[in-house]
Design a protein around this motif. Structure first.
Motif, short mmCIF file in Angstrom:
data_model
loop_
_atom_site.label_atom_id
_atom_site.label_comp_id
_atom_site.label_asym_id
_atom_site.label_seq_id
_atom_site.Cartn_x
_atom_site.Cartn_y
_atom_site.Cartn_z
N VAL A 112 -3.70 34.36 55.24
CA VAL A 112 -3.36 34.98 54.19
C VAL A 112 -3.36 34.34 53.07
CG1 VAL A 112 -1.20 35.88 53.43
CG2 VAL A 112 -1.05 35.38 56.12
N GLN A 113 -4.53 35.15 52.42
CA GLN A 113 -4.84 35.07 51.00
C GLN A 113 -4.20 35.50 49.95
OE1 GLN A 113 -8.90 35.40 50.91
NE2 GLN A 113 -8.91 33.28 52.92
N LEU A 122 11.97 42.05 42.28
CA LEU A 122 11.37 42.78 43.04
C LEU A 122 12.23 42.90 44.20
CD1 LEU A 122 8.49 43.16 45.62
CD2 LEU A 122 8.29 41.34 45.48
N VAL A 123 12.11 41.59 44.91
CA VAL A 123 13.69 42.00 45.78
C VAL A 123 14.99 42.74 45.78
CG1 VAL A 123 13.35 39.62 46.94
CG2 VAL A 123 15.08 39.75 45.06
N GLY A 124 15.20 43.05 44.43
CA GLY A 124 16.20 43.94 44.04
C GLY A 124 14.75 45.65 43.79
N ALA A 125 13.97 45.81 43.83
CA ALA A 125 13.49 47.33 44.06
C ALA A 125 13.77 47.21 45.24
CB ALA A 125 12.37 46.43 43.29
N ILE A 126 13.20 45.84 46.15
CA ILE A 126 13.47 46.54 47.98
C ILE A 126 14.21 46.64 48.48
CG2 ILE A 126 12.69 45.41 50.50
CD1 ILE A 126 10.71 43.36 48.60
N ALA A 127 15.42 46.67 48.24
CA ALA A 127 16.47 47.19 48.59
C ALA A 127 16.83 48.24 47.81
CB ALA A 127 17.11 45.67 47.95
N ARG A 128 16.46 48.85 46.63
CA ARG A 128 16.57 49.66 46.69
C ARG A 128 15.78 50.55 47.28
NH1 ARG A 128 17.33 46.61 41.84
NH2 ARG A 128 15.23 47.86 41.37
N SER A 129 14.72 50.50 47.54
CA SER A 129 13.78 51.52 47.36
C SER A 129 13.88 52.05 49.03
CB SER A 129 12.05 51.07 47.56
OG SER A 129 12.17 49.68 49.00
N LYS A 130 13.41 53.83 48.97
CA LYS A 130 13.47 54.24 50.14
C LYS A 130 12.35 53.98 51.05
CE LYS A 130 15.97 58.37 47.91
NZ LYS A 130 15.55 59.47 47.31
N GLN A 131 11.27 54.14 50.43
CA GLN A 131 9.45 53.94 51.73
C GLN A 131 9.03 52.66 51.41
OE1 GLN A 131 7.09 56.75 52.23
NE2 GLN A 131 6.31 55.41 53.96
N THR A 132 8.80 51.71 51.77
CA THR A 132 8.71 49.79 51.38
C THR A 132 7.19 49.25 52.35
OG1 THR A 132 11.06 49.67 50.69
CG2 THR A 132 9.08 47.87 50.89
N LYS A 133 6.20 48.91 51.14
CA LYS A 133 5.01 48.82 52.60
C LYS A 133 4.41 47.50 52.39
CE LYS A 133 2.08 51.66 54.48
NZ LYS A 133 1.21 52.43 54.59
N LEU A 134 4.81 46.78 53.50
CA LEU A 134 4.41 44.70 52.38
C LEU A 134 2.78 44.92 53.37
CD1 LEU A 134 4.09 42.00 52.32
CD2 LEU A 134 5.33 41.58 54.98
N ARG A 135 1.95 44.23 52.31
CA ARG A 135 0.41 43.97 52.92
C ARG A 135 -0.01 43.03 52.97
NH1 ARG A 135 -4.34 47.85 50.58
NH2 ARG A 135 -3.32 48.71 52.77
N LEU A 136 -0.02 42.06 53.99
CA LEU A 136 -0.38 40.79 53.42
C LEU A 136 -2.06 40.73 53.75
CD1 LEU A 136 1.51 39.27 56.73
CD2 LEU A 136 2.09 39.12 53.50
N VAL A 137 -3.18 40.41 52.63
CA VAL A 137 -4.65 39.85 52.81
C VAL A 137 -4.93 38.86 53.35
CG1 VAL A 137 -6.16 40.45 51.29
CG2 VAL A 137 -3.97 41.49 51.08
N GLY A 138 -6.18 38.54 54.24
CA GLY A 138 -5.98 37.57 54.77
C GLY A 138 -8.38 37.23 54.53
N ALA A 139 -8.45 36.48 55.46
CA ALA A 139 -9.48 35.95 55.30
C ALA A 139 -10.92 36.63 55.04
CB ALA A 139 -10.01 35.16 55.95
N ASN A 140 -11.83 37.61 54.24
CA ASN A 140 -12.90 38.33 54.62
C ASN A 140 -12.40 39.88 54.02
OD1 ASN A 140 -15.16 36.84 55.31
ND2 ASN A 140 -14.39 37.09 57.27
N ASP A 141 -10.99 39.53 53.35
CA ASP A 141 -10.09 40.78 52.98
C ASP A 141 -9.82 41.97 54.17
OD1 ASP A 141 -10.98 40.50 49.97
OD2 ASP A 141 -12.81 41.33 50.64
N HIS A 142 -9.42 41.38 55.29
CA HIS A 142 -8.80 42.13 56.66
C HIS A 142 -7.29 42.16 55.99
CE1 HIS A 142 -7.83 42.67 60.13
NE2 HIS A 142 -6.33 42.17 60.22
#
Length: 202
Positions: free
Chosen positions: A109-110, A152-172
């Motif tokens: 993860v980068q 940020l965490v307040g926005a996450i708690a209130r959100s209806k749909q929340t997506k997490l993206r972890l970007v790794g080496a070589n943009d994976h």
């Protein structure tokens, strides 16, 4: 001429960042002073009431007590996005954010981004820790929560749909939904933090 404008822009951004850091430091110092001014019984009473329903962990060596939602994973073999509270004598309560990745393949993860409804946030990463065993590979980020992180965490708690993206080496990238249970756990810890400090994640 263009070079001068560019340098001026960089200078103004650096100045703004420095002012924000100084403001956050001042707020933390003020909070620490207010917390220190309370007598021990009052602090204990506030802590007991605010952290009802949270799981408690005590580090006897560092003399730090941690509070987290009971649903928070105790091991590395689960994907997780959660926050937790730290308490220590002479220091105002503080928040930390932990993001765990568990899988069969390394991400290295980068970068990290969160999309809460229509808003996208980038999470600064200072260090990524890693481990592995016969069951899989594990990577995790454990950051102190600053003012931007608090929003940020307040926005996450209130959100209806929340997506997490972890970007790794070589943009994976590894994408997943932050679950309803995770958001409820974040809300629970934020409510406890509000009880301790009066601060809300809005």
């Amino acid at each position: 001429m263009k070079t001068n404008k560019f340098l001026l822009g960089v200078f103004l951004l650096a100045l703004l960042f420095s002012c924000q850091q100084q403001q956050e430091l001042g707020e933390r110092l003020q909070a620490s002073r207010r917390w220190k001014e309370l007598d021990g019984k009052t602090r204990d009473s506030i802590t007991s009431q605010a952290t009802q329903g949270l799981r408690k962990r005590v580090d006897d060596i560092e003399k730090t007590t941690w509070f987290e939602a009971k649903e928070t994973p105790k091991t590395l073999d689960q994907n997780s996005f959660h926050i937790y509270i730290g308490l220590k004598d002479g220091v105002a309560p503080w928040l930390r954010m932990r993001i765990q990745y568990s899988g069969e393949d390394w991400l290295f993860v980068q970068g990290c981004k969160v999309k809460a409804d229509d808003s996208v946030y980038s999470i600064p990463i200072s260090e990524v820790k890693r481990d592995n065993n016969m069951e899989g590979v594990y990577e995790w980020i454990d950051n102190p929560v600053d003012q931007e992180g608090f929003s940020l965490v307040g926005a996450i708690a209130r959100s209806k749909q929340t997506k997490l993206r972890l970007v790794g080496a070589n943009d994976h990238a590894n994408d997943r939904e932050i679950t309803k249970q995770e958001k409820e756990a974040i809300s629970l810890v934020l409510e406890a933090f509000k009880g301790l400090t009066g601060k809300t994640g809005k």
